[in-house]
Motif scaffolding. Structure first.
Motif, PDB file in Angstrom:
ATOM      1  N   PRO A 164     -12.013  -2.786  13.807  1.00  0.00           N
ATOM      2  CA  PRO A 164     -10.944  -1.784  13.966  1.00  0.00           C
ATOM      3  C   PRO A 164     -10.810  -0.936  12.702  1.00  0.00           C
ATOM      4  O   PRO A 164     -11.078  -1.392  11.592  1.00  0.00           O
ATOM      5  CB  PRO A 164      -9.694  -2.645  14.193  1.00  0.00           C
ATOM      6  N   PRO A 165     -10.447   0.306  12.852  1.00  0.00           N
ATOM      7  CA  PRO A 165     -10.295   1.157  11.658  1.00  0.00           C
ATOM      8  C   PRO A 165      -9.156   0.668  10.765  1.00  0.00           C
ATOM      9  O   PRO A 165      -8.104   0.218  11.248  1.00  0.00           O
ATOM     10  CB  PRO A 165      -9.999   2.533  12.259  1.00  0.00           C
ATOM     11  N   ARG A 166      -9.401   0.715   9.458  1.00  0.00           N
ATOM     12  CA  ARG A 166      -8.404   0.271   8.483  1.00  0.00           C
ATOM     13  C   ARG A 166      -7.381   1.380   8.264  1.00  0.00           C
ATOM     14  O   ARG A 166      -7.730   2.514   7.953  1.00  0.00           O
ATOM     15  CB  ARG A 166      -9.082  -0.090   7.173  1.00  0.00           C
ATOM     16  N   ILE A 167      -6.113   1.039   8.425  1.00  0.00           N
ATOM     17  CA  ILE A 167      -5.008   1.989   8.258  1.00  0.00           C
ATOM     18  C   ILE A 167      -4.229   1.598   7.010  1.00  0.00           C
ATOM     19  O   ILE A 167      -3.736   0.467   6.889  1.00  0.00           O
ATOM     20  CB  ILE A 167      -4.088   1.999   9.492  1.00  0.00           C
ATOM     21  N   THR A 168      -4.156   2.501   6.064  1.00  0.00           N
ATOM     22  CA  THR A 168      -3.417   2.242   4.820  1.00  0.00           C
ATOM     23  C   THR A 168      -1.956   2.609   5.015  1.00  0.00           C
ATOM     24  O   THR A 168      -1.639   3.744   5.391  1.00  0.00           O
ATOM     25  CB  THR A 168      -4.011   3.064   3.665  1.00  0.00           C
ATOM     26  N   ILE A 169      -1.076   1.622   4.774  1.00  0.00           N
ATOM     27  CA  ILE A 169       0.366   1.832   4.928  1.00  0.00           C
ATOM     28  C   ILE A 169       0.993   1.859   3.543  1.00  0.00           C
ATOM     29  O   ILE A 169       0.858   0.919   2.746  1.00  0.00           O
ATOM     30  CB  ILE A 169       0.995   0.717   5.784  1.00  0.00           C
ATOM     31  N   THR A 170       1.662   2.948   3.241  1.00  0.00           N
ATOM     32  CA  THR A 170       2.342   3.086   1.946  1.00  0.00           C
ATOM     33  C   THR A 170       3.644   2.289   1.981  1.00  0.00           C
ATOM     34  O   THR A 170       4.480   2.500   2.872  1.00  0.00           O
ATOM     35  CB  THR A 170       2.629   4.563   1.646  1.00  0.00           C
ATOM     36  N   PRO A 171       3.852   1.372   1.030  1.00  0.00           N
ATOM     37  CA  PRO A 171       5.069   0.539   1.077  1.00  0.00           C
ATOM     38  C   PRO A 171       6.314   1.315   0.650  1.00  0.00           C
ATOM     39  O   PRO A 171       6.245   2.389   0.060  1.00  0.00           O
ATOM     40  CB  PRO A 171       4.746  -0.587   0.106  1.00  0.00           C
ATOM     41  N   PHE A 172       7.453   0.727   0.973  1.00  0.00           N
ATOM     42  CA  PHE A 172       8.743   1.284   0.558  1.00  0.00           C
ATOM     43  C   PHE A 172       9.051   0.841  -0.875  1.00  0.00           C
ATOM     44  O   PHE A 172       8.774  -0.293  -1.279  1.00  0.00           O
ATOM     45  CB  PHE A 172       9.871   0.812   1.485  1.00  0.00           C
ATOM     46  N   GLN A 173       9.665   1.745  -1.649  1.00  0.00           N
ATOM     47  CA  GLN A 173      10.121   1.469  -3.012  1.00  0.00           C
ATOM     48  C   GLN A 173      11.595   1.857  -3.127  1.00  0.00           C
ATOM     49  O   GLN A 173      12.090   2.668  -2.330  1.00  0.00           O
ATOM     50  CB  GLN A 173       9.282   2.247  -4.048  1.00  0.00           C
ATOM     51  N   THR A 174      12.290   1.268  -4.109  1.00  0.00           N
ATOM     52  CA  THR A 174      13.698   1.589  -4.373  1.00  0.00           C
ATOM     53  C   THR A 174      13.785   2.399  -5.651  1.00  0.00           C
ATOM     54  O   THR A 174      13.211   2.018  -6.687  1.00  0.00           O
ATOM     55  CB  THR A 174      14.544   0.315  -4.497  1.00  0.00           C
ATOM     56  N   CYS A 175      14.472   3.522  -5.550  1.00  0.00           N
ATOM     57  CA  CYS A 175      14.579   4.402  -6.711  1.00  0.00           C
ATOM     58  C   CYS A 175      15.362   3.692  -7.816  1.00  0.00           C
ATOM     59  O   CYS A 175      16.415   3.071  -7.570  1.00  0.00           O
ATOM     60  CB  CYS A 175      15.276   5.693  -6.302  1.00  0.00           C
TER      61      CYS A 175
END
Length: 371
Positions: free
Chosen positions: A326-337
C-alpha cells in the motif's frame, strides 16, 4: 342421395390452360382487387428460414405502419406462443428482414424503432440518383427564339398583293407592323449567344447512404478467414510427443474423434501450445470432447476451432500474483504552541503561524526603534 359436386371448382379447373398435372399442387390464381400484400419468393421460399419465421414475416409485412410488432403483441395475434414468436423474430433479424434501430427524440428520450424490410439485399446495392438539370440548359433553347421575330416582315407583302381597293383598308394594319419591329431591337440576346460558355459537366453525385445498416450481415456476405491454429513458442520433442499421444487417445474416451494420422500431425502444434501454457491433459480433453454437436460430421475442424477459440492465457508469474504494497501516507502530527497553547500541525514543536507573525512584527518594530 348422390355426392354433391363443386361446380365452381370444376369450372375453375376447366379454365386452366394446358393439361392438368397428374401429381403435385394445382394453382387457381384469381387476381386480387383489394386487401392483398406482395411477398417476394426470396422470403416465401427462403431455404434457411423456418415456416414459422416466414409466416411471421408475412404477418408483419401485411400490417400498417405504427402497429406494435413485439413478441407479446404478435403472440396475441397469432396462435404461436411467445417462445416460437421470439425464435422467429431472431431468425428474421439474423437474415436482415427485421432491424431494431435506436433513435433519439427531440425531447431527448431514446426509443427503439422496429424496421421491417421486404428486400434486405436491395439496401446493400447503390441506388440510382437523378442528375439535377442545369439552368443553362433552359437558356440555350431560348437563344434562337429571336430568329422568328422577323416573321412580321412578310406582312407588307400581302398588303401589296391585293387590289388597290383593299390596299387602303389594310394600311392601318401595316402601321402597327412597325410596333413589333422594336421587339427584335433587343439584339443583345443573339449577340451573347456565341459568348455564352458551355455548361459545366454535371457533377458526380455519390449515391446516398442506405436508411440503416443491418447489424447482422446477410448470408451472402463474405465471411472473414478463420483464425490460424495456435503455435507453441518452442515445439520441443517432448511437447510434440505428448500432444500426439493426447490426440491419439481421444478415441478411447469419445469414439467420434477417431482421427487420421494427417489430422493428428496438423493439430499437434495446437495441443502443444495448450501444454506449454501448463494446461492439464484432462482439462484439454474435457474442453475438446464435451457438448458435441449431433451429428458430428467433421471432427478435425471442430477440434481446430476449439483449440483456437478456447486457448487459455499463460500462467501469471509470482511477481504478477504478489500483492502490491500500500502507498505510504505521511501524516503530520499535531503540536501545541508554546505561546498560546493552540493546536497546529507541524513536524516539530514550536509556535503557531499567528504567533510567528506576531513575533516577527515585534522584532521589526524593535529594529526600527533602535535605528
Amino acid at each position: 342421395m348422390d355426392t354433391q359436386q363443386n361446380t365452381a371448382l370444376t369450372r375453375a379447373l376447366a379454365e386452366i390452360p394446358g393439361p392438368l398435372p397428374a401429381r403435385g399442387v394445382i394453382h387457381i390464381a384469381i387476381p386480387h382487387t383489394d386487401r392483398f400484400t406482395v411477398v417476394g419468393n426470396h422470403l416465401a421460399q427462403h431455404p434457411d428460414l423456418s415456416c414459422t419465421a416466414v409466416g411471421i414475416a408475412v404477418r408483419i409485412q401485411s400490417l400498417p405502419q405504427g402497429i406494435e410488432v413485439g413478441i407479446k403483441a404478435l403472440a396475441a395475434r397469432c396462435r404461436e406462443g411467445e417462445k416460437r414468436v421470439a425464435a422467429a423474430l431472431r431468425e428474421l433479424e439474423a437474415f436482415g428482414y427485421l432491424q431494431r434501430v435506436r433513435d433519439r427524440l427531440p425531447s431527448g428520450r431514446v426509443i427503439t424503432r422496429t424496421v421491417f424490410c421486404n428486400q434486405p439485399t436491395a439496401l446493400l446495392r447503390p441506388r440510382p440518383t437523378a442528375i439535377p438539370r442545369q439552368p443553362a440548359a433552359t437558356a440555350t433553347p431560348q437563344a434562337p427564339a429571336p430568329a422568328p421575330a422577323p416573321a412580321p416582315a412578310p406582312a407588307p407583302a400581302p398588303a401589296e398583293a391585293p387590289t388597290p381597293a383593299t390596299a387602303p383598308a389594310e394600311e392601318p394594319t401595316a402601321t402597327p407592323a412597325p410596333a413589333p419591329a422594336p421587339a427584335p431591337a433587343p439584339s443583345p440576346s443573339p449577340s451573347p449567344s456565341p459568348d455564352v460558355p458551355a455548361p459545366p459537366p454535371p457533377a458526380v453525385v455519390s449515391p446516398p447512404a442506405p436508411l440503416f445498416v443491418p447489424l447482422v450481415p446477410p448470408p451472402t456476405a463474405p465471411k472473414p478467414p478463420p483464425a490460424p491454429l495456435p503455435q507453441p513458442d518452442k515445439l520441443t520433442p517432448e511437447l510434440d510427443r505428448a500432444a500426439t499421444a493426447l490426440l491419439s487417445d481421444l478415441r478411447r474416451h469419445t469414439p467420434e474423434f477417431t482421427l487420421s494420422e494427417s489430422d493428428i500431425r496438423q493439430l499437434a502444434p495446437g495441443v502443444a501450445a495448450w501444454l506449454e501454457r501448463a494446461a492439464h491433459p484432462d482439462a484439454i480433453r474435457r474442453a475438446l470432447t464435451t457438448d458435441l454437436p449431433h451429428p458430428l460430421r467433421r471432427p478435425a475442424l471442430l477440434l481446430k476451432h476449439r483449440l483456437t477459440a478456447l486457448l487459455p492465457p499463460p500462467l501469471p508469474g509470482l511477481r504478477d500474483l504478489a500483492t502490491p504494497a500500500p502507498p505510504r501516507i505521511t501524516i503530520t502530527p499535531f503540536q501545541t504552541c508554546d505561546a498560546c497553547d493552540r493546536a497546529f500541525r507541524s513536524p516539530a514543536p514550536g509556535h503557531c503561524r499567528d504567533c510567528r507573525e506576531h513575533r516577527a512584527r515585534r522584532s521589526d518594530d524593535t529594529r526600527t526603534a533602535a535605528a
